[in-house]
Design an enzyme around this catalytic site. Structure first.
Site, PDB file in Angstrom:
ATOM      1  N   LYS A 108      -4.521  10.410  -9.544  1.00 53.32           N
ATOM      2  CA  LYS A 108      -5.113  10.483 -10.736  1.00 53.32           C
ATOM      3  C   LYS A 108      -5.716   9.006 -11.092  1.00 53.32           C
ATOM      4  O   LYS A 108      -4.922   7.985 -10.738  1.00 53.32           O
ATOM      5  CB  LYS A 108      -3.680  10.514 -11.647  1.00 53.32           C
ATOM      6  CG  LYS A 108      -4.257  10.372 -13.311  1.00 53.32           C
ATOM      7  CD  LYS A 108      -3.047  10.229 -14.131  1.00 53.32           C
ATOM      8  CE  LYS A 108      -3.508   9.906 -15.557  1.00 53.32           C
ATOM      9  NZ  LYS A 108      -2.377   9.548 -16.555  1.00 53.32           N
ATOM     10  N   GLY A 169       0.532   6.800 -25.209  1.00 51.77           N
ATOM     11  CA  GLY A 169       1.678   6.640 -25.812  1.00 51.77           C
ATOM     12  C   GLY A 169       1.597   6.566 -27.133  1.00 51.77           C
ATOM     13  O   GLY A 169       2.856   6.028 -27.946  1.00 51.77           O
ATOM     14  N   ALA A 195      -2.395  12.254 -22.195  1.00 51.85           N
ATOM     15  CA  ALA A 195      -2.029  10.937 -23.212  1.00 51.85           C
ATOM     16  C   ALA A 195      -2.244  11.496 -24.613  1.00 51.85           C
ATOM     17  O   ALA A 195      -3.034  12.359 -24.936  1.00 51.85           O
ATOM     18  CB  ALA A 195      -3.206  10.044 -23.021  1.00 51.85           C
ATOM     19  N   GLY A 196      -1.314  11.093 -25.568  1.00 47.34           N
ATOM     20  CA  GLY A 196      -1.305  11.384 -26.934  1.00 47.34           C
ATOM     21  C   GLY A 196      -0.358  12.398 -27.543  1.00 47.34           C
ATOM     22  O   GLY A 196      -0.012  12.312 -28.632  1.00 47.34           O
ATOM     23  N   ASN A 217       4.204  11.708 -20.533  1.00 44.20           N
ATOM     24  CA  ASN A 217       5.305  10.809 -20.007  1.00 44.20           C
ATOM     25  C   ASN A 217       6.081  10.336 -21.447  1.00 44.20           C
ATOM     26  O   ASN A 217       7.330  10.551 -21.440  1.00 44.20           O
ATOM     27  CB  ASN A 217       4.845   9.629 -19.180  1.00 44.20           C
ATOM     28  CG  ASN A 217       5.833   9.004 -18.489  1.00 44.20           C
ATOM     29  OD1 ASN A 217       5.671   7.803 -17.931  1.00 44.20           O
ATOM     30  ND2 ASN A 217       7.222   9.039 -18.596  1.00 44.20           N
ATOM     31  N   THR A 218       5.401   9.579 -22.047  1.00 41.84           N
ATOM     32  CA  THR A 218       6.257   8.875 -23.224  1.00 41.84           C
ATOM     33  C   THR A 218       6.871   9.732 -24.214  1.00 41.84           C
ATOM     34  O   THR A 218       7.977   9.568 -24.522  1.00 41.84           O
ATOM     35  CB  THR A 218       5.266   8.007 -23.932  1.00 41.84           C
ATOM     36  OG1 THR A 218       4.593   7.093 -23.156  1.00 41.84           O
ATOM     37  CG2 THR A 218       5.784   7.065 -25.025  1.00 41.84           C
TER      38      THR A 218
END
Length: 266
Positions: A108, A169, A195-196, A217-218
């Site tokens: 990635k 995040g 993301a987001g 992830n977050t």
């Protein structure tokens, strides 16, 4: 609009390999390795991304090795270039990952342009992508939600394009759904939101738009109960995919009775 059926849905295919799960997850920000392992198992993910510059996968024999908890025999590892701010740094990080993982080619790529927003440096990312593809890396690329840039990454030879939904995040969800939809409509490679995402509904919306998958992830690691959130995300991805295949009803300005007035018995 084509008629879809769950019986003919195809697996997610990336770089010639099929995956049943369309949820990809990261390994950062958890309390400990055990929580990481449990959350990933609960998510049902088959592809797990690892930040090479922040995670020990053999670089330091004195530290715990993530591979003792996340086995390459069970998961497809996706080394990433998180924390890189130049094309040169990103390329070196991918080369290190290939060395540490015995010739692993799937990576990635992300090259960041700003420490506050973590928005991608698109020019540097393009430079790194072109170089890595020439070195026979299979590049899944993190980028902004610009349809023109997304198509350019596909033309370079990236095996998947991963536009952001919102800043890394942030948990803000998809800010520009029409941009994401345009990217999907023009693509011949898998498109995954990266993301987001903040909660399960964000993941479901991404899948309802027609994304091939979602990487997060977050949203899981920073939930009050990460393992429970991982389970929720698994279900959201599945529900969103099913809704996309089913084809939603048209939006209407006015009410439309579920039962017609004609033919009433009284």
């Amino acid at each position: 609009m084509p008629t879809h059926s769950l019986s003919v849905d195809t697996p997610l295919r990336i770089a010639g390999k099929d995956y049943q799960s369309r949820l990809l997850v990261g390994t950062g920000k958890y309390q400990n390795e055990q929580e990481t392992q449990s959350a990933i198992e609960a998510s049902g993910a088959q592809i797990v991304t690892v930040a090479i510059r922040r995670t020990n996968i053999g670089q330091d024999s004195k530290l715990p090795n993530l591979l003792d908890f996340i086995s390459p025999d069970k998961y497809t590892l996706l080394p990433n270039t998180a924390g890189c701010y130049t094309a040169k740094e990103a390329i070196r990080t991918c080369q290190l990952a290939r060395e540490l993982l015995d010739g692993h080619h799937l990576v990635k790529l992300e090259v960041l342009g700003d420490e506050k927003t973590l928005f991608p440096d698109v020019i540097a990312t393009l430079q790194a992508a072109e170089h890595l593809v020439k070195e026979d890396f299979q590049v899944m690329v993190y980028t902004n939600d610009d349809p023109i840039i997304a198509k350019r990454f596909e033309e370079i030879g990236c095996v998947a394009v991963m536009p952001l939904a919102a800043p890394i995040g942030s948990g803000l969800g998809i800010r520009n759904p029409l941009n994401i939809l345009t990217i999907i409509e023009n693509a011949k490679v898998p498109i995954l939101v990266d993301a987001g995402v903040g909660t399960a509904s964000d993941a479901a919306i991404a899948m309802e738009l027609g994304c091939d998958g979602v990487l997060m992830n977050t949203a899981i690691a920073c939930a009050r109960q990460p393992i429970l959130m991982a389970q929720a995300m698994k279900k959201a991805i599945e529900a969103g995919r099913e809704a996309f295949l089913a084809g939603r009803m048209p939006r209407k300005r006015y009410a439309s009775a579920s039962s017609p007035l004609e033919g009433l018995f009284f």
